[in-house]
Design an enzyme around this catalytic site. Structure first.
Site, PDB file in Angstrom:
ATOM      1  N   ASP A  57      36.854  82.012  82.216  1.00  0.00           N
ATOM      2  CA  ASP A  57      36.842  82.868  83.396  1.00  0.00           C
ATOM      3  C   ASP A  57      36.240  82.143  84.598  1.00  0.00           C
ATOM      4  OD1 ASP A  57      37.196  85.186  84.926  1.00  0.00           O
ATOM      5  OD2 ASP A  57      35.194  85.915  84.437  1.00  0.00           O
ATOM      6  N   GLU A 116      31.129  80.699  73.525  1.00  0.00           N
ATOM      7  CA  GLU A 116      31.970  81.797  73.034  1.00  0.00           C
ATOM      8  C   GLU A 116      33.238  81.316  72.316  1.00  0.00           C
ATOM      9  OE1 GLU A 116      32.771  84.808  75.924  1.00  0.00           O
ATOM     10  OE2 GLU A 116      30.658  85.179  76.353  1.00  0.00           O
ATOM     11  N   TYR A 124      27.690  92.209  77.069  1.00  0.00           N
ATOM     12  CA  TYR A 124      27.865  92.921  78.337  1.00  0.00           C
ATOM     13  C   TYR A 124      27.997  94.416  78.064  1.00  0.00           C
ATOM     14  CZ  TYR A 124      28.473  88.402  80.570  1.00  0.00           C
ATOM     15  OH  TYR A 124      28.271  87.131  81.051  1.00  0.00           O
ATOM     16  N   GLU A 166      23.682  85.414  78.148  1.00  0.00           N
ATOM     17  CA  GLU A 166      24.433  86.021  79.244  1.00  0.00           C
ATOM     18  C   GLU A 166      24.282  87.528  79.173  1.00  0.00           C
ATOM     19  OE1 GLU A 166      28.571  85.014  79.707  1.00  0.00           O
ATOM     20  OE2 GLU A 166      28.247  82.881  79.279  1.00  0.00           O
TER      21      GLU A 166
END
Length: 637
Positions: free
Chosen positions: A205, A448, A501, A537
């Protein structure tokens, strides 16, 4: 298809070439009594190969004559990404070979003195590069983000005059075997796409910026020269120990002398020989920012090589050295035997216009902002950053988790032997470049990955083991977003780094669930692996200036609420086994175009122009509070 196959062949050939080249060192070019550096960055000329197969430049041998004679060229600054320099969307989104060229003058004394090596070094170019000097190929390199170089003394001395035409071809195509990986997809529906239409697919991303991203340098060394230096440090009470290993090329009988000096210029230790240990009395340790009243203390280690008369002059290289130790227990991360808590940021090399191009004003501004907010650390997400950034971190005491470009490994075909061989090579290049930086306290081998896939266990076992064999003084991790029970690589790492997240990608809008879900996450991971955990994160997008009360997604209030809910759990768990928190992200950054991104990722606590959002002030208050608590606790030891 032909272009993709050609890229794969070039990759395989380059892998063999790189493996051979790894025998040499990669010291950062610095000036000394025996070395000179000439920066040949600046304005270059540029041409994209827009032929259907992107192969015209090689077929017509554009490197054999001035690039302007091959067709239309434009100006291109180096270092910079080429994507945002023009008003042409085709250049912004271009995939394939681009060509750079610059004519430079080489000092006559460099060429006339045959005892002088002349080296051409590229700080990084994304992704695959071929380098010519005066039409002669001198090297090639696979992979962005890391430096490559070539001894061009022979080429220059075979041609008349002092002018040097440097040509660099760079290809940003990503395949299943590159790092990061990607695929080229050809669109075959002729009712929707013209013949030969293709897109570059990726699983990361951030924008796939390309070009020559870091400075291009010419530098000299004597024929008998210091090729590499490896330093490891430790201490006991007030005695510091600096183990060193110096590699010398060009002479088998050179005499090596090593001198360590304090910041006031006093010699504190010296030794003769290419290997040894320097003993420093009343040592000043290298401490992180906000952990000590005198952080980031650096000694200066001068290495000199006196060659025989026939081998040439003495070579001198000076290396900054920070004396410190790093250890990991089941619940703590220790720097100099004292607990260290990561309160920092994830970053990107990303800015308006310049893309990923190295820029000193931006680097200094970012360090000022990090220190303003009380950050003591950052992760080089998701690739190695410029060496100059690591040097800044050394000087300012900012701790670094140094990450390789292993992001987006989602396809099972990217766990094959070719991919693993390349990944091992990249880690060798990274460790070779960054091993002497005291700011670097941990290696991250991936971000990831699909670590629940069957091949991942063997892949990461080999990768982590190989990294430890390269450097046993630092722990190794990778960043996971997998389910704790199915992560096949976690058993091999030293520290668990988890991205999550909650209330954003999962249960969007429901911040009331963060506490429960985050506590469960931490307890599950620690319960299974009994290793310290970093929340590597977390965060939420916030469009600057967008407000809502009650908070709604994409507003500054919502980002702030998400952070506060995470912080409540961090404050509980850092008393147990959580050793750090790194916000995603330091600043907004560019991504590819999609329906979930409005001109890039907006999870920054600063805008892309480095202006603070509400979250920046929240983190500043928190980080300074943690720092003050930490200093009080350390003073009690």
């Amino acid at each position: 298809i032909g272009a993709e196959r050609a890229a794969e062949r070039l990759l395989l050939a380059a892998l063999c070439s790189v493996c051979q080249a790894l025998q040499d060192g990669m010291l950062f070019p610095t000036e000394s009594p025996s070395r000179e550096v000439k920066d040949v960055s600046g304005l270059w000329i540029f041409r994209a190969d827009e032929s259907p197969e992107r192969s015209r430049g090689f077929e017509q041998q554009w490197y054999k004559s001035p690039l302007a004679e091959t067709g239309p060229v434009i100006d291109m600054p180096v270092p910079s990404s080429y994507n945002d320099i023009t008003q042409d969307a085709q250049i912004r989104d271009f995939i394939g070979w681009v060509w750079y060229e610059k004519d430079v003058w080489v000092p006559a004394r460099w060429i006339q003195d045959r005892g002088t090596r002349i080296v051409l070094r590229v700080g990084s170019a994304h992704y695959y590069s071929v380098l010519w000097v005066n039409g002669v190929k001198v090297t090639e390199h696979v992979g962005g983000h890391l430096p490559f170089e070539a001894d061009i003394s022979g080429v220059l001395r075979q041609t008349s005059g002092n002018q040097c035409r440097i040509t660099i071809a760079v290809n940003n195509t990503l395949t299943l075997e590159t790092l990061p990986p990607g695929t080229i997809q050809y669109m075959t529906d002729r009712s929707r796409y013209p013949a030969g239409y293709f897109v570059q697919n990726t699983n990361f991303d951030f924008f796939n910026y390309a070009g020559i991203h870091r400075p291009v340098l010419l530098y000299t060394t004597p024929k008998a020269h210091i090729d590499d230096i490896t330093v490891e440090t430790t201490f006991s009470d007030n005695i510091g120990l600096v183990s060193f290993n110096v590699s010398v090329l060009g002479s088998s009988k050179a005499a090596v002398k090593v001198t360590l000096s304090a910041q006031d210029g006093r010699c504190v230790a010296s030794a003769d020989g290419s290997r040894g240990v320097l003993k420093v009395t009343d040592v000043n340790l290298w401490w992180p920012y906000l952990m000590h009243e005198n952080p980031a203390y650096l000694y200066s280690m001068e290495v000199s090589v006196q060659a025989t008369a026939e081998d040439g002059q003495t070579d001198v290289y000076t290396l900054p050295v920070g004396i410190r130790t790093v250890k990991v227990t089941s619940t703590q991360f220790l720097i100099n035997n004292k607990p260290f808590y990561f309160h920092g940021v994830n970053k990107h090399e990303d800015a308006d216009i310049r893309g990923k191009g190295f820029d000193w004003p931006l680097v200094v501004k970012d360090f000022n902002l990090m220190k303003w907010m009380g950050a003591n650390s950052f992760r080089t997400s998701h690739y190695p950053y410029a060496e100059e950034i690591l040097q800044m971190a050394d000087r300012h005491g900012i701790v670094i988790i140094d990450e390789c470009p292993g992001v987006g490994i989602k396809d099972i075909r990217s766990f094959g032997n070719v991919s693993l061989a390349h990944h091992l090579t990249v880690m060798e290049e990274l460790v070779r470049r960054d091993k002497n930086h005291p700011s670097v306290v941990m290696w991250s081998v991936a971000n990831e990955p699909a670590s629940e896939m069957p091949p991942a266990g063997f892949y990461f076992k080999e990768l982590v083991s190989h990294t430890r064999s390269l450097d046993s003084s630092r722990p190794v991790t990778y960043i996971t977003a997998s389910n704790y029970a199915r992560d096949l690589g976690a058993p091999y790492v030293d520290v668990i780094c988890v991205n999550s997240y909650f209330s954003w990608y999962q249960d969007p809008g429901h911040t009331e669930l963060i506490g429960l879900q985050l506590n469960t996450q931490f307890d599950n991971w620690y319960g299974k692996y009994q290793k310290p955990i970093i929340q590597s994160e977390y965060g939420a997008d916030a469009v600057p200036g967008l407000h809502s009360d009650p908070p709604m997604m994409f507003t500054e209030e919502y980002q702030k609420t998400v952070l506060q809910n995470y912080h409540n759990v961090f404050d509980q768990k850092r008393k147990e086994f959580v050793i750090g928190e790194l916000i995603w992200n330091f600043a907004d950054f560019m991504t590819s175009q999609s329906i979930i991104r409005v001109v890039g990722n907006k999870k920054g606590i600063f805008t892309r122009q480095r202006q603070p959002k509400a979250g920046a002030f929240l983190l500043r208050e928190r980080y300074w509070r943690i720092a003050n608590e930490t200093v009080h606790v350390l003073n009690c030891f």
